[in-house]
Design an enzyme around this catalytic site. Sequence first.
Site, PDB file in Angstrom:
ATOM      1  CB  CYS A 381      -0.991  -0.039   1.152  1.00  0.00           C
ATOM      2  SG  CYS A 381      -2.450   0.949   0.800  1.00  0.00           S
ATOM      3  CG  HIS A 507      -3.569  -3.553   2.992  1.00  0.00           C
ATOM      4  ND1 HIS A 507      -2.562  -3.036   3.781  1.00  0.00           N
ATOM      5  CD2 HIS A 507      -4.244  -2.494   2.490  1.00  0.00           C
ATOM      6  CE1 HIS A 507      -2.634  -1.716   3.776  1.00  0.00           C
ATOM      7  NE2 HIS A 507      -3.647  -1.359   2.993  1.00  0.00           N
ATOM      8  CD  GLU A 509      -1.157  -6.059   5.067  1.00  0.00           C
ATOM      9  OE1 GLU A 509      -0.859  -6.339   3.890  1.00  0.00           O
ATOM     10  OE2 GLU A 509      -1.346  -4.894   5.459  1.00  0.00           O
TER      11      GLU A 509
HETATM   12  N1  GLN Z   1      -2.118   6.832   2.742  1.00  0.00           N
HETATM   13  C1  GLN Z   1      -2.164   6.045   1.544  1.00  0.00           C
HETATM   14  C2  GLN Z   1      -3.512   6.148   0.858  1.00  0.00           C
HETATM   15  O1  GLN Z   1      -4.483   6.508   1.473  1.00  0.00           O
HETATM   16  C3  GLN Z   1      -1.794   4.614   1.828  1.00  0.00           C
HETATM   17  C4  GLN Z   1      -2.816   3.882   2.609  1.00  0.00           C
HETATM   18  C5  GLN Z   1      -2.331   2.614   3.242  1.00  0.00           C
HETATM   19  O2  GLN Z   1      -1.129   2.363   3.275  1.00  0.00           O
HETATM   20  N2  GLN Z   1      -3.234   1.794   3.764  1.00  0.00           N
HETATM   21  O3  GLN Z   1      -3.616   5.829  -0.303  1.00  0.00           O
END
Ligand code: GLN
Length: 533
Positions: A381, A507, A509
């Site tokens: 992410c 994600h 994970e």
């Molecule tokens: N802050 C970033 C976004 O909103 C990454 C979000 C995250 O890592 N979950 O796109």
Amino acid sequence: MKYIFVTGGVISSLGKGLAAASLGTLLERRGLKVALQKLDPYLNVDPGTMSPFQHGEVYVLADGAETDLDLGHYERFTRCILSRSNNVTSGQIYETVLSKERRGDYLGKTVQVIPHITDEIKTCIRRLGLTSGADVLITEIGGTTGDIEGLPFLEAIRQFILEVGSRNAMIMHVTLVPFIKAAGELKTKPTQQSVAKLREIGLQPQVLICRSEMPIDEEARQKLSLYCNIPREAVIEARDVENTIYEFPLNLQAEGLDSFICKVLELHTGQPDMSDWHQFVQRVVDPKKRVRVAVVGKYIELPDAYKSIYESLTHAGASHDCGIDLVLVDAEALEADGAEKYLHGVAGILVPGGFGDRGVEGKILAAKFSRESHIPYLGLCLGMQIATIEFARGVCGFKNANSTEFDPATPHPVIAILETQLNVANKGASMRLGTCPTVIQENTLAHRVYGQTEIYERHRHRYEFNMRYREEMEKQGFLISGTSPEGSLAEVIELKSHPWFLACQFHPEFQSKPNLPHPLFKGFVSACLGRLS
Ligand code: GLN
């Protein structure tokens, strides 16, 4: 349908969630269909708006619900499929009751905690019981007995047990039996008092899970049984696990927890088959090799902030018979002292997700270090956005390239807000959330790792790769190897000239399990071991 309620006494952080999940493991392996649910007494509608300092990781479900991290344990320890009805907060209960009140559903009545709030809580429990089709629903109540905000939940449980009968419902109370060094003794009084607190409001636990640093001797067990009004065989010792949380179900089984519960609830099953679990634990506890993996984040001092990532690394490591030595690197310290100091000699670098600009420049340095020294990189992410910014600055020469999240005036917004987010005003549950499909391009690292061209992963973000930069960056060796099906959103990126550099907007994970490691983590650990797929 049988119901098991899990409460906590004495102090928080006793591992109620792990106890509930471990019981789920044991019952499931006895052939029962299990559902797990968490009731959280706080007033936030969901934990999505809370900082990791308050709450640890926010665990995202397939349907996009932002939930408590205990749901991560539930999914990792069982085959349960969870959705937003598996995590209910006071905020949600009150929201429902208040909108019913405005609609006029209670016309003429005074709306009160009892019966309206408690009825709504019971409805959430019963509804999940019915829709899950489970034989057993395990419902964990957040917080500690004695908390004012937990009272409506405990009262609802009292009524619920009265309605379904004591052969169909029981309470498992997780408590602390501290060892007092000066006295050289284990003390049962705090547990007695927390059970007394439950009994005061009409709840009698049937099982005690006693967290302790020391073995609980027979005398203390007898005392707990007598004073807490609990059969001796239901006083279960839960000593701190020696090596890994995955030992917990095995320890509870050895103490006879599942046998006792099945006896009380008249569940007629054989013994659970835990052979694969034993093997997994064996590989975690005594692996043939070890590898050092750096996680560069801004919450590295909080063990709960990147929980699912650490667990995923453990799962992947075990599948390679490899222990993971985590090198936890504070992104701000790295920014101040340089990457070499912290990352020299590590076998792989992982940059997790995050929000806000604190630590971002340190993470960018980590991505640069990985790119330049050909150390395997896994970005999740924000970790993908970081890698993109670094490549744009370091390889493409886009000076001051950035995400508009951190620098709205950047001349090169290589990461920009998703179009669908432009008009979003409310912060709660408004990100791009939950499972979305990704199409993986063939002949790429991502394809070698997944072995598939269509994958489904969970998301939680507002910003995204800015496709206006795709062509120029790909000319320089950047590769978008996974996109949303219609091709508009970048989901996976990699670097052509690097042996193993992969980052994703989702994600992974949240989809790794002990004997089913996630392909990205498995591939990453494999690369850390020098096997570059
Ligand atoms: N802050 C970033 C976004 O909103 C990454 C979000 C995250 O890592 N979950 O796109």
